[in-house]
Motif scaffolding. Structure first.
Motif, short mmCIF file in Angstrom:
data_model
loop_
_atom_site.label_atom_id
_atom_site.label_comp_id
_atom_site.label_asym_id
_atom_site.label_seq_id
_atom_site.Cartn_x
_atom_site.Cartn_y
_atom_site.Cartn_z
N GLN A 161 -12.25 2.25 11.80
CA GLN A 161 -13.35 3.15 11.47
C GLN A 161 -14.47 3.12 12.49
O GLN A 161 -15.14 4.11 12.73
CB GLN A 161 -13.92 2.81 10.08
CG GLN A 161 -12.94 3.09 8.97
CD GLN A 161 -12.49 4.54 9.00
OE1 GLN A 161 -13.27 5.44 8.73
NE2 GLN A 161 -11.24 4.79 9.36
N VAL B 225 -13.00 8.89 0.32
CA VAL B 225 -12.26 9.75 1.25
C VAL B 225 -12.86 11.16 1.32
O VAL B 225 -12.73 11.86 2.33
CB VAL B 225 -10.75 9.75 0.88
CG1 VAL B 225 -10.53 10.44 -0.46
CG2 VAL B 225 -9.90 10.37 1.96
N GLY C 296 -11.81 9.95 -4.35
CA GLY C 296 -12.11 11.25 -3.76
C GLY C 296 -13.00 12.10 -4.64
O GLY C 296 -13.11 13.31 -4.45
N GLY D 19 -9.90 -11.78 -2.41
CA GLY D 19 -8.76 -11.24 -3.16
C GLY D 19 -7.58 -12.18 -3.14
O GLY D 19 -7.03 -12.54 -4.19
N ARG E 39 0.83 -1.21 0.00
CA ARG E 39 0.00 0.00 0.00
C ARG E 39 0.85 1.26 0.00
O ARG E 39 1.95 1.26 0.55
CB ARG E 39 -0.97 0.00 1.17
CG ARG E 39 -0.36 -0.13 2.54
CD ARG E 39 -1.38 0.11 3.64
NE ARG E 39 -2.53 -0.80 3.59
CZ ARG E 39 -3.50 -0.82 4.49
NH1 ARG E 39 -3.47 0.02 5.51
NH2 ARG E 39 -4.51 -1.65 4.40
N ASN F 52 -9.40 -4.30 6.09
CA ASN F 52 -8.70 -5.01 7.16
C ASN F 52 -8.73 -4.17 8.43
O ASN F 52 -8.37 -2.99 8.40
CB ASN F 52 -7.25 -5.27 6.76
CG ASN F 52 -7.14 -6.29 5.65
OD1 ASN F 52 -7.68 -7.40 5.76
ND2 ASN F 52 -6.49 -5.93 4.56
N LYS G 16 -11.57 -0.42 -4.97
CA LYS G 16 -11.57 -1.75 -5.59
C LYS G 16 -12.49 -2.71 -4.83
O LYS G 16 -13.14 -3.55 -5.45
CB LYS G 16 -10.14 -2.30 -5.61
CG LYS G 16 -9.20 -1.48 -6.50
CD LYS G 16 -7.83 -2.12 -6.62
CE LYS G 16 -7.00 -2.01 -5.37
NZ LYS G 16 -6.53 -0.64 -5.06
N LYS H 13 -5.73 -15.42 7.55
CA LYS H 13 -6.64 -15.45 6.40
C LYS H 13 -6.27 -16.57 5.42
O LYS H 13 -7.12 -17.35 5.01
CB LYS H 13 -6.57 -14.09 5.69
CG LYS H 13 -7.60 -13.88 4.61
CD LYS H 13 -7.39 -12.55 3.89
CE LYS H 13 -7.43 -11.35 4.82
NZ LYS H 13 -7.27 -10.06 4.09
P1 NAD Z 1 -8.72 1.45 -2.78
O1 NAD Z 1 -7.60 2.42 -2.64
O2 NAD Z 1 -9.09 0.94 -4.13
O3 NAD Z 1 -10.07 2.06 -2.15
C1 NAD Z 1 -10.12 2.64 -0.88
C2 NAD Z 1 -11.40 3.46 -0.77
O4 NAD Z 1 -11.51 4.00 0.55
C3 NAD Z 1 -11.42 4.67 -1.72
O5 NAD Z 1 -12.75 4.90 -2.15
C4 NAD Z 1 -10.96 5.82 -0.82
O6 NAD Z 1 -11.38 7.09 -1.28
C5 NAD Z 1 -11.63 5.42 0.47
N1 NAD Z 1 -11.01 6.00 1.66
C6 NAD Z 1 -9.69 6.24 1.88
N2 NAD Z 1 -9.52 6.85 3.07
C7 NAD Z 1 -10.75 7.03 3.58
C8 NAD Z 1 -11.26 7.61 4.77
N3 NAD Z 1 -10.43 8.16 5.66
N4 NAD Z 1 -12.59 7.60 4.98
C9 NAD Z 1 -13.44 7.05 4.09
N5 NAD Z 1 -13.02 6.48 2.92
C10 NAD Z 1 -11.71 6.47 2.69
O7 NAD Z 1 -8.37 0.26 -1.79
P2 NAD Z 1 -9.03 -1.18 -1.74
O8 NAD Z 1 -8.14 -2.13 -2.44
O9 NAD Z 1 -10.48 -1.10 -2.09
O10 NAD Z 1 -8.85 -1.50 -0.18
C11 NAD Z 1 -9.79 -1.10 0.80
C12 NAD Z 1 -9.56 -1.95 2.05
O11 NAD Z 1 -9.76 -3.32 1.71
C13 NAD Z 1 -8.16 -1.86 2.67
O12 NAD Z 1 -8.30 -2.02 4.08
C14 NAD Z 1 -7.46 -3.08 2.10
O13 NAD Z 1 -6.41 -3.52 2.95
C15 NAD Z 1 -8.61 -4.07 2.09
N6 NAD Z 1 -8.43 -5.19 1.18
C16 NAD Z 1 -8.24 -5.01 -0.15
C17 NAD Z 1 -8.12 -6.11 -0.99
C18 NAD Z 1 -8.00 -5.98 -2.49
O14 NAD Z 1 -7.98 -7.01 -3.17
N7 NAD Z 1 -7.92 -4.78 -3.04
C19 NAD Z 1 -8.16 -7.40 -0.46
C20 NAD Z 1 -8.36 -7.56 0.91
C21 NAD Z 1 -8.50 -6.44 1.71
#
Ligand code: NAD
Length: 431
Positions: free
Chosen positions: A313, A257, A282, A360, A88, A332, A235, A108
């Motif tokens: 959160q 965000v 955003g 994922g 990340r 997570n 995502k 996991k």
């Molecule tokens: P991403 O960057 O694609 O999306 C993150 C989203 O959260 C965005 O819409 C962003 O604007 C929003 N965000 C960021 N900070 C924020 C805040 N302070 N308040 C509200 N919204 C906020 O990331 P992602 O891949 O979707 O990952 C999101 C979570 O899922 C993370 O915790 C990541 O570890 C977890 N995760 C992701 C995957 C994967 O395959 N991408 C797998 C398992 C877990």
């Protein structure tokens, strides 16, 4: 705090990876231990990550100046196979955060019965302030510095917050240039053109909804009658919101965000996701409609609250005001220990991260297997295999929770910890 056979370390000298998130991961582990029935020696081994690397990443910026970003990679356990975990880019990335996320990845992968241990890494930077060229420079230099500890049989990175297919393509290329030949199996979440898997981009979000669907069935709820709120529209959250809408559920609010957007009659999720993809993270603030803050969004009356943004959160402070009947952790660590206790008390079902967002890493495993075998499975095949894996893990967790009167989080942790402990016991201590 007692840490792994290092009892001699004085209380006032925390180990390098100790921070609030790592302490949450460790406390969850401690809370699961009484039910896991594993030896003290094995428990001690699992309290600490196996290997941690901190690097400094010098990068030339577009304005001609040079800067240096801290980078991290933590591998928690390699007992079951290579370590696996995301990378990340975020201003808050730290060794402790990576250590916590690596530990969760271990449970996991074991819970899903994937032949992996957990890892996590990242670069402490503000990705939104960097140009594409700068991001590429960060990625290639970071990958080069990880070379001594990554490899298709050692540690396989994947995308996470603010990293994507392109990031993985740069990592794969950097690694392959050093090897002298193409090594697609070094990362997962790559573009299909270089060995990525179909359905990997949707896998986490789709898996979240597979778990929600199964939980609803067990509880006798009709998913199509549920009102859902999704925090995080990237995502994971973007895809989860789309899958919920596809199954007839009403998505009444989503956020990124920049804040959230709310319509009690149901949002047009497809249009919103197209907007987010086009305008980037955003951009929901610019979308026409009733806006609300992320704090307000978490407290909206609804049936299912999907947390798909980032950790921490829902806390002891706002958990009493959450009105959802079910919480699905796409992110997570979005729920603090205090919030977890409050939800258990209030009979709110929490679908835990290590189960709920495992889609994922499961499809990442399918991608790695396809790369190693130079195979290409089709979308339906992968979706079916994912549903089988998620369903099997969900059923084991649900059955254990019922049998031992555990929360779903405790049952998921116990199941994962057990798999790892059995492997450690079988292999014994070297030398
Ligand atoms: P991403 O960057 O694609 O999306 C993150 C989203 O959260 C965005 O819409 C962003 O604007 C929003 N965000 C960021 N900070 C924020 C805040 N302070 N308040 C509200 N919204 C906020 O990331 P992602 O891949 O979707 O990952 C999101 C979570 O899922 C993370 O915790 C990541 O570890 C977890 N995760 C992701 C995957 C994967 O395959 N991408 C797998 C398992 C877990």
């Amino acid at each position: 705090m007692r840490v792994a056979g290092l009892q001699e370390v004085p209380e006032h000298e925390p180990l390098e990876w100790e921070n609030p998130l790592f302490n949450t991961a460790l406390s969850q582990f401690e809370q699961a231990l009484p039910y896991a029935e594993i030896s003290d020696a094995v428990a001690d081994r699992l309290r600490v990550p196996e290997r941690s690397l901190i690097v400094a990443i010098p990068v030339k910026l577009d304005n001609g100046r040079r800067t240096v970003y801290p980078g991290y990679r933590v591998q928690h356990s390699s007992v079951l196979g290579p370590t696996k975990g995301g990378v990340r880019y975020d201003p808050h990335v730290s060794l402790g955060e990576c250590a916590a996320l690596a530990m969760w990845m271990t449970w996991k992968c074991a819970l899903l019965r994937l032949p992996y241990g957990g890892a996590k890494g990242g670069v402490r930077c503000d990705p939104r302030a960097l140009s594409e060229r700068e991001l590429q420079a960060v990625t290639r230099r970071f990958t080069t510095q990880l070379l001594p500890i990554i490899g298709p049989q050692e540690d396989i990175p994947a995308p996470d917050m603010a990293t994507d297919e392109q990031t993985m393509a740069w990592m794969m290329d950097t690694y392959s240039m050093q090897a002298g030949y193409a090594v697609p199996e070094i990362v997962t979440g790559k573009p299909i053109s270089i060995g990525g898997s179909v359905f990997r981009p949707e896998a986490t979000g789709a898996g979240v909804v597979m778990v929600i669907e199964r939980a609803c069935r067990r509880l006798g709820w009709d998913l199509s009658e549920q009102r859902c709120v999704v925090q995080g529209f990237g995502k994971v959250g973007g895809v989860a919101a789309g899958e919920l809408a596809e199954r007839g559920a009403t998505v009444i609010a989503v956020s990124d965000v920049s804040g959230g957007i709310h319509d009690p009659d149901g949002l047009d999720v497809q249009a919103l996701y197209a907007h987010a993809l086009e305008h980037g993270h955003g951009s929901l603030a610019e979308y026409e409609g009733e806006h609300l803050t992320n704090e307000e969004l978490l407290e909206l009356p609804c049936d299912i609250l999907v947390l798909a943004a980032l950790e921490d959160q829902v806390t002891g402070e706002n958990a009493p005001r959450v009105k959802a009947r079910m919480i699905a952790e796409g992110a997570n660590g979005p729920t603090s220990l205090e919030a977890d206790a409050i939800f258990a008390e209030r009979d709110i079902v929490v679908l835990p991260d290590i189960l709920t967002n495992a889609g994922g890493v499961t499809v990442s495993y399918f991608e790695w297997v396809q790369d190693l075998g130079r195979l290409f499975w089709d979308r339906n095949d992968i979706r079916r295999r994912l549903a089988d894996k998620m369903g099997d893990a969900f059923d084991r967790v649900w059955t254990l929770a019922q049998k031992r009167r555990l929360t779903l989080r405790q049952a998921a942790l116990v199941t994962g910890i057990h798999e790892v402990a059995d492997a450690l016991d079988a292999r014994g201590l070297y030398p």
